[in-house]
Design a protein around this motif. Structure first.
Motif, PDB file in Angstrom:
ATOM      1  N   ASN A  48       0.820  -1.209   0.000  1.00  0.00           N
ATOM      2  CA  ASN A  48       0.000   0.000   0.000  1.00  0.00           C
ATOM      3  C   ASN A  48       0.854   1.260   0.000  1.00  0.00           C
ATOM      4  O   ASN A  48       0.525   2.244  -0.674  1.00  0.00           O
ATOM      5  N   VAL A  49       1.953   1.240   0.759  1.00  0.00           N
ATOM      6  CA  VAL A  49       2.854   2.392   0.745  1.00  0.00           C
ATOM      7  C   VAL A  49       3.407   2.606  -0.661  1.00  0.00           C
ATOM      8  O   VAL A  49       3.433   3.730  -1.181  1.00  0.00           O
ATOM      9  N   ALA A  50       3.837   1.503  -1.306  1.00  0.00           N
ATOM     10  CA  ALA A  50       4.379   1.605  -2.665  1.00  0.00           C
ATOM     11  C   ALA A  50       3.302   2.064  -3.649  1.00  0.00           C
ATOM     12  O   ALA A  50       3.560   2.894  -4.533  1.00  0.00           O
ATOM     13  N   TYR A  51       2.073   1.545  -3.500  1.00  0.00           N
ATOM     14  CA  TYR A  51       0.992   1.898  -4.433  1.00  0.00           C
ATOM     15  C   TYR A  51       0.616   3.370  -4.309  1.00  0.00           C
ATOM     16  O   TYR A  51       0.554   4.091  -5.308  1.00  0.00           O
ATOM     17  N   PHE A  52       0.351   3.818  -3.080  1.00  0.00           N
ATOM     18  CA  PHE A  52      -0.134   5.186  -2.913  1.00  0.00           C
ATOM     19  C   PHE A  52       0.970   6.220  -3.143  1.00  0.00           C
ATOM     20  O   PHE A  52       0.695   7.339  -3.566  1.00  0.00           O
ATOM     21  N   TYR A  53       2.226   5.842  -2.880  1.00  0.00           N
ATOM     22  CA  TYR A  53       3.304   6.764  -3.246  1.00  0.00           C
ATOM     23  C   TYR A  53       3.384   6.893  -4.765  1.00  0.00           C
ATOM     24  O   TYR A  53       3.555   7.996  -5.300  1.00  0.00           O
ATOM     25  N   SER A  54       3.269   5.755  -5.466  1.00  0.00           N
ATOM     26  CA  SER A  54       3.301   5.786  -6.928  1.00  0.00           C
ATOM     27  C   SER A  54       2.123   6.578  -7.478  1.00  0.00           C
ATOM     28  O   SER A  54       2.266   7.347  -8.437  1.00  0.00           O
ATOM     29  N   ARG A 163       7.358 -15.350  13.651  1.00  0.00           N
ATOM     30  CA  ARG A 163       6.936 -14.483  12.559  1.00  0.00           C
ATOM     31  C   ARG A 163       6.554 -13.087  13.059  1.00  0.00           C
ATOM     32  O   ARG A 163       6.847 -12.082  12.398  1.00  0.00           O
ATOM     33  N   LEU A 164       5.905 -13.030  14.220  1.00  0.00           N
ATOM     34  CA  LEU A 164       5.554 -11.732  14.789  1.00  0.00           C
ATOM     35  C   LEU A 164       6.803 -10.924  15.122  1.00  0.00           C
ATOM     36  O   LEU A 164       6.874  -9.715  14.868  1.00  0.00           O
ATOM     37  N   MET A 165       7.816 -11.597  15.684  1.00  0.00           N
ATOM     38  CA  MET A 165       9.066 -10.912  16.008  1.00  0.00           C
ATOM     39  C   MET A 165       9.768 -10.431  14.741  1.00  0.00           C
ATOM     40  O   MET A 165      10.307  -9.315  14.696  1.00  0.00           O
ATOM     41  N   GLU A 166       9.769 -11.270  13.695  1.00  0.00           N
ATOM     42  CA  GLU A 166      10.402 -10.875  12.437  1.00  0.00           C
ATOM     43  C   GLU A 166       9.683  -9.679  11.814  1.00  0.00           C
ATOM     44  O   GLU A 166      10.326  -8.753  11.303  1.00  0.00           O
ATOM     45  N   SER A 167       8.336  -9.705  11.853  1.00  0.00           N
ATOM     46  CA  SER A 167       7.566  -8.598  11.290  1.00  0.00           C
ATOM     47  C   SER A 167       7.869  -7.297  12.014  1.00  0.00           C
ATOM     48  O   SER A 167       8.047  -6.248  11.385  1.00  0.00           O
ATOM     49  N   ALA A 168       7.932  -7.378  13.357  1.00  0.00           N
ATOM     50  CA  ALA A 168       8.234  -6.179  14.134  1.00  0.00           C
ATOM     51  C   ALA A 168       9.631  -5.653  13.819  1.00  0.00           C
ATOM     52  O   ALA A 168       9.848  -4.436  13.712  1.00  0.00           O
ATOM     53  N   GLN A 169      10.592  -6.566  13.639  1.00  0.00           N
ATOM     54  CA  GLN A 169      11.957  -6.155  13.330  1.00  0.00           C
ATOM     55  C   GLN A 169      12.036  -5.478  11.962  1.00  0.00           C
ATOM     56  O   GLN A 169      12.724  -4.464  11.802  1.00  0.00           O
ATOM     57  N   LEU A 173      13.081  -1.705  11.290  1.00  0.00           N
ATOM     58  CA  LEU A 173      14.227  -1.424  10.423  1.00  0.00           C
ATOM     59  C   LEU A 173      13.836  -0.503   9.272  1.00  0.00           C
ATOM     60  O   LEU A 173      14.578   0.416   8.904  1.00  0.00           O
ATOM     61  N   SER A 174      12.635  -0.732   8.697  1.00  0.00           N
ATOM     62  CA  SER A 174      12.171   0.106   7.594  1.00  0.00           C
ATOM     63  C   SER A 174      11.975   1.553   8.045  1.00  0.00           C
ATOM     64  O   SER A 174      12.412   2.492   7.370  1.00  0.00           O
ATOM     65  N   LEU A 175      11.326   1.734   9.200  1.00  0.00           N
ATOM     66  CA  LEU A 175      11.108   3.087   9.713  1.00  0.00           C
ATOM     67  C   LEU A 175      12.426   3.764  10.067  1.00  0.00           C
ATOM     68  O   LEU A 175      12.612   4.960   9.821  1.00  0.00           O
ATOM     69  N   SER A 176      13.357   2.989  10.649  1.00  0.00           N
ATOM     70  CA  SER A 176      14.661   3.551  11.011  1.00  0.00           C
ATOM     71  C   SER A 176      15.444   3.977   9.768  1.00  0.00           C
ATOM     72  O   SER A 176      16.104   5.021   9.758  1.00  0.00           O
ATOM     73  N   THR A 177      15.355   3.144   8.703  1.00  0.00           N
ATOM     74  CA  THR A 177      16.041   3.478   7.454  1.00  0.00           C
ATOM     75  C   THR A 177      15.483   4.761   6.856  1.00  0.00           C
ATOM     76  O   THR A 177      16.234   5.647   6.433  1.00  0.00           O
ATOM     77  N   PHE A 208      13.917   4.179   0.143  1.00  0.00           N
ATOM     78  CA  PHE A 208      14.797   3.258   0.867  1.00  0.00           C
ATOM     79  C   PHE A 208      14.018   2.467   1.915  1.00  0.00           C
ATOM     80  O   PHE A 208      14.261   1.272   2.119  1.00  0.00           O
ATOM     81  N   GLY A 209      13.062   3.128   2.611  1.00  0.00           N
ATOM     82  CA  GLY A 209      12.259   2.433   3.608  1.00  0.00           C
ATOM     83  C   GLY A 209      11.403   1.349   2.985  1.00  0.00           C
ATOM     84  O   GLY A 209      11.286   0.240   3.521  1.00  0.00           O
ATOM     85  N   ILE A 210      10.783   1.649   1.822  1.00  0.00           N
ATOM     86  CA  ILE A 210       9.961   0.663   1.123  1.00  0.00           C
ATOM     87  C   ILE A 210      10.812  -0.521   0.665  1.00  0.00           C
ATOM     88  O   ILE A 210      10.389  -1.678   0.720  1.00  0.00           O
ATOM     89  N   SER A 211      12.034  -0.249   0.238  1.00  0.00           N
ATOM     90  CA  SER A 211      12.915  -1.305  -0.268  1.00  0.00           C
ATOM     91  C   SER A 211      13.183  -2.369   0.788  1.00  0.00           C
ATOM     92  O   SER A 211      13.281  -3.564   0.476  1.00  0.00           O
ATOM     93  N   ILE A 212      13.296  -1.959   2.063  1.00  0.00           N
ATOM     94  CA  ILE A 212      13.562  -2.914   3.135  1.00  0.00           C
ATOM     95  C   ILE A 212      12.442  -3.947   3.211  1.00  0.00           C
ATOM     96  O   ILE A 212      12.689  -5.161   3.279  1.00  0.00           O
ATOM     97  N   ILE A 213      11.182  -3.480   3.187  1.00  0.00           N
ATOM     98  CA  ILE A 213      10.037  -4.382   3.279  1.00  0.00           C
ATOM     99  C   ILE A 213       9.958  -5.292   2.055  1.00  0.00           C
ATOM    100  O   ILE A 213       9.743  -6.501   2.171  1.00  0.00           O
ATOM    101  N   VAL A 214      10.144  -4.716   0.867  1.00  0.00           N
ATOM    102  CA  VAL A 214      10.030  -5.493  -0.373  1.00  0.00           C
ATOM    103  C   VAL A 214      11.096  -6.578  -0.445  1.00  0.00           C
ATOM    104  O   VAL A 214      10.813  -7.740  -0.750  1.00  0.00           O
ATOM    105  N   ILE A 215      12.344  -6.235  -0.123  1.00  0.00           N
ATOM    106  CA  ILE A 215      13.439  -7.204  -0.201  1.00  0.00           C
ATOM    107  C   ILE A 215      13.229  -8.342   0.791  1.00  0.00           C
ATOM    108  O   ILE A 215      13.431  -9.523   0.469  1.00  0.00           O
ATOM    109  N   TYR A 216      12.787  -8.020   2.003  1.00  0.00           N
ATOM    110  CA  TYR A 216      12.578  -9.062   3.011  1.00  0.00           C
ATOM    111  C   TYR A 216      11.491 -10.024   2.562  1.00  0.00           C
ATOM    112  O   TYR A 216      11.645 -11.249   2.683  1.00  0.00           O
TER     113      TYR A 216
END
Length: 233
Positions: A48-54, A163-169, A173-177, A208-216
């Protein structure tokens, strides 16, 4: 400045986002309603972030004479398609394992006690009798237990916690980036020439923040696909 290609990408990717991706919205709503989160939330958030930014980028280009948009419509559509393919392969793998489970005969159980403190926090072992459910990863303290697997490993309590811990991480990481690159741009910690002419420091940091989520997420899908093909072998 909006091109026909950008308009077509927006039109063609919209059904992918809101029709093909409907299952991720449904899954996100169910877990968020109970104050939890899972991979569906991560997928819905990232796409959704990628879609609405686009969409914002294309809309801005349509009303500007000098702004050149940069959209992620095709990348986001490919990501959703990739994830759905991974889900399909996962379902095939589950069917194969469920056939083996269906052939297993039901065994009776004797009374025993299971220590579930790692999940529930309960210090005392819990008595178990025939028909009671047990949690994967807990330990049998005494007696004998005959247990039958009724869920895939990916649906176990421990797997869901991981999975919950990975999602939170990943979200952290995305927000920090994004915040790091945004502050670096505001404080001029990198040359202005690094920013494309069609973007500003905020939009560059958002990419850069979106890239973290997409790559993971792509990594997770590839792991599932490899697991499926190993099962076939």
């Amino acid at each position: 400045m909006m091109s026909i290609g950008e308009l077509l990408r927006w039109i063609l990717s919209t059904p992918v986002q809101f029709i093909s991706g409907q299952r991720f919205y449904n899954g996100s709503y169910k877990v968020l309603r109970h104050g939890s989160a899972n991979m569906d939330v991560l997928i819905a958030l990232g796409t959704n972030v990628a879609y609405f930014y686009s969409f914002y980028s294309v809309l801005r280009a349509s009303t500007s004479h000098d702004f050149k948009s940069m959209d992620f419509f095709e990348t986001r559509s490919m990501l959703i398609s990739f994830i759905l393919l991974g889900k399909y392969l996962e379902e095939l793998a589950k069917r194969k394992t469920s056939e083996a489970i269906a052939k297993a005969y039901e065994l009776g159980t004797r009374n025993s006690h299971v220590k579930e403190s790692m999940i529930t926090g309960e210090a005392r072992p819990v008595a178990k009798k025939k028909g009671d459910a047990v949690i994967g990863g807990t330990s049998n303290e005494n007696g004998v237990l005959h247990v039958q697997a009724t869920r895939a490993r990916s649906k176990s309590a421990m797997s869901q916690i991981v999975r919950l811990m990975e999602s939170a991480q990943v979200i952290t990481l995305s927000l920090s980036t994004w915040l790091t690159w945004y502050m670096a741009g505001k404080l001029s910690w990198y040359p202005k020439s690094w920013i494309p002419s069609s973007l500003d420091s905020f939009e560059l940091a958002l990419q850069f923040g979106i890239s973290i989520i997409v790559i993971y997420r792509q990594k997770v899908v590839l792991i599932k696909a490899n697991t499926f093909f190993l099962l076939l072998l």
